[in-house]
Design a protein around this motif. Structure first.
Motif: not given
Ligand SMILES: Nc1ncnc2c1ncn2[C@@H]1O[C@H](COP(=O)(O)OP(=O)(O)OP(=O)(O)O)[C@@H](O)[C@H]1O
Ligand SMILES: [Mg+2]
Lengths: 259, 251
Positions: B13, B21, B23, B42-49, B84, B161, B194, B212
């Motif tokens: 991104f 960044t 992702a 981990p949070s912010g590692c790109g799962k949603t992406t 989510q 999630e 999570h 990330r």
């Protein structure tokens, strides 16, 4: 807000009755001149007279005609414009400067052009209402569309609602309806005021606003006051009916939202 | 059919001042037809992406995603998604939310209501068909969101999630219901979570992601027989192994 207890309803009635009594006393014993301040009973007699002569009905229907022409054309033009500006970034960029320049012009400043373009016709009066009503409708439709949450658009897309037209119709429009309805309410308020002024300034040869001016020339202030009160009550009634319809039928789903 | 192949997917991104960044980088894995795969990381590692790219809502910068051999590049009702956050349309009743996808496909209203009614019965919410979303609890809303995606009869269900905001009890209940649905409909599910516990209870395989830029650290097979016992020793052992892997990433 279920039915109120009687004692509470009483307060409103007492307040109204007291105001009328004070008004009557001041008009009769302090001022003593119907030209400066007609009393409550003067106004009631005047009201009975215009009903007996049957002019009230004509004035009412003419004014509502002007109002209807203005509001309906404001809806027909304002809602699609707002939608286009809210959904397509380029339409917003193209239309925004024009709107920002024209919008601050007071609607009544358009009266000379209304007469030049449309003559002393119903269209002319409707046009002035239109100018007052169209901007609140555009602005509120636009803000409604701009605030559509991304998650609803995306949920729509993954469920097979892909085209812009479908997304507008099934997602953005229902989402924006509360904002659009609020815009229409504002527009009706502004339009109502423009209507009266437009009729007074000679755009029309009939109507409630025109009658105020006409009776003023005849120095019949009791009739002036009757028409003023009718305008007030009618404006209130239109607003209440609209709110009742919109909140009760169209926006039932919003009961959970704090306004 | 619903065989998903994720090939060398990378995404970054753009931030202000030209920085970017990373992702996702070089994500590779496969989900077999009818398989239940969980993604943890981990949070912010790109799962949603990653899930959004599979849904077709975003385009990957590099790599590609194949569903039954066909490249994905736009949303499609064959890939259902549960978001989510709450995503039910607040202006539609429960019934009209569930029929939304079917209505869009041009199905007859009577027919779509019949199908929706069946799905509502499946999650025990048929008496709420005329309610609006604001009248439902969080758990009910997510049940409806799942059923809304299922009504389109997708080959793959993507879930981000979906139970994240629910209390533990409701969560366990919905996990059970989801497994029943998965077993009866035989669909492929890609599920982001999570919770290691949730992943162990639900999935055939677990994709563990690095922090990330997100990559697949390891694909872990879950060799536990169904129906599963959350407290069995083998489940505990697996949970510990996964937690250790995540702890390494969070360092
Ligand atoms: N639209 C976007 N624009 C810029 N950066 C983004 C965007 N979406 C995600 N990112 C960044 O990409 C990274 C991955 O985000 P993502 O939402 O996929 O994480 P996640 O694994 O789902 O996290 P969580 O478990 O907290 O939901 C984050 O660093 C985030 O800041
Ligand atoms: Mg996420």
């Amino acid at each position: 807000m279920k039915t109120k207890p009687v004692s509470k309803k009483g307060i409103e009635i007492i307040s109204l009755v007291t105001a009328i009594i004070i008004w009557q006393l001041i008009a009769d014993f302090v001022i003593g001149n119907t030209f400066i301040l007609p009393s409550f009973t003067d106004v009631v007699y005047a009201f009975i007279k215009i009903i007996e002569k049957g002019v009230l009905f004509t004035d009412l229907s003419i004014s509502l005609l002007h109002f209807g022409i203005g509001i309906i054309s404001a809806l027909v033009i304002g809602v699609p414009t707002g939608i286009a500006m809210g959904w397509f970034h380029n339409a917003d960029r193209a239309a925004d400067p024009l709107i920002e320049i024209v919008r601050p012009i007071p609607p009544l400043a358009w009266i000379p052009f209304a007469i030049v373009w449309f003559g002393l016709t119903h269209i002319s009066a409707g046009f002035v209402v239109f100018v007052g009503a169209v901007f609140p409708i555009i602005i509120n439709t636009l803000t409604g569309f701009k605030s559509v949450s991304k998650v609803y658009v995306e949920a729509g897309k993954v469920l097979g609602c892909m085209k812009s037209t479908s997304l507008i119709r099934y997602i953005a429009l229902p989402y924006s309806l509360p904002s659009i309805a609020a815009g229409i309410r504002i527009a009706m308020g502004v339009g109502w005021m423009c209507l009266v002024a437009a009729e007074m300034f000679g755009v029309s040869k009939n109507g409630l606003g025109y009658k105020i001016w006409w009776h003023y020339y005849l120095h019949q202030m009791d009739f002036v006051l009757v028409y003023m009160l009718i305008l007030g009550f009618l404006g209130l009634l239109i607003d209440r009916v609209f709110r009742w319809y919109v909140d009760g039928k169209l926006l039932k789903w919003r009961k959970g939202v704090v306004v | 059919m619903g065989r998903l192949v994720i090939e060398n997917v990378g995404q970054s991104f753009e931030k202000d001042r030209g920085e970017a960044t990373d992702a996702l980088r070089d994500v590779n894995f496969e989900v077999k037809d009818g398989e239940f795969v969980c993604i943890i990381g981990p949070s912010g590692c790109g799962k949603t992406t990653l899930l959004r790219i599979v849904a077709g809502l975003d385009r990957a910068d590099s790599g590609r995603i194949l569903l039954d051999g066909e490249t994905i590049n736009s949303p499609d009702p064959r890939r259902g998604m549960v978001f989510q956050e709450y995503s039910l349309f607040p202006w539609r009743t429960v019934m009209d939310n569930v029929t939304f996808g079917l209505d869009m496909s041009g199905m007859d209203r009577k027919e779509s209501r019949k199908i929706a009614e069946e799905y509502l019965r499946l999650v025990g919410l048929e008496q709420f068909r005329d309610s609006y979303p604001y009248e439902l609890s969080g758990g009910m809303r997510q049940r409806i969101a799942i059923v809304r995606a299922l009504a389109n009869d997708p080959a793959v269900l993507l879930m981000d999630e979906p139970f994240g905001s629910l209390d533990a009890q409701t969560r366990n209940k919905l996990q059970q219901e989801l497994l029943q649905i998965w077993e009866s409909k035989k669909i492929t599910i890609l599920f982001v979570t999570h919770s290691v516990d949730e992943a162990v209870y639900l999935s055939d395989r677990i994709a563990v992601m690095t922090s990330r830029p997100g990559r697949i650290k390891e694909m872990v097979d879950v060799d536990l027989s169904r129906p599963r016992d959350r407290t069995s020793t083998s489940a505990n052992k697996l949970r510990n192994r996964l937690l250790n892997m995540l702890a390494e990433e969070n360092k």
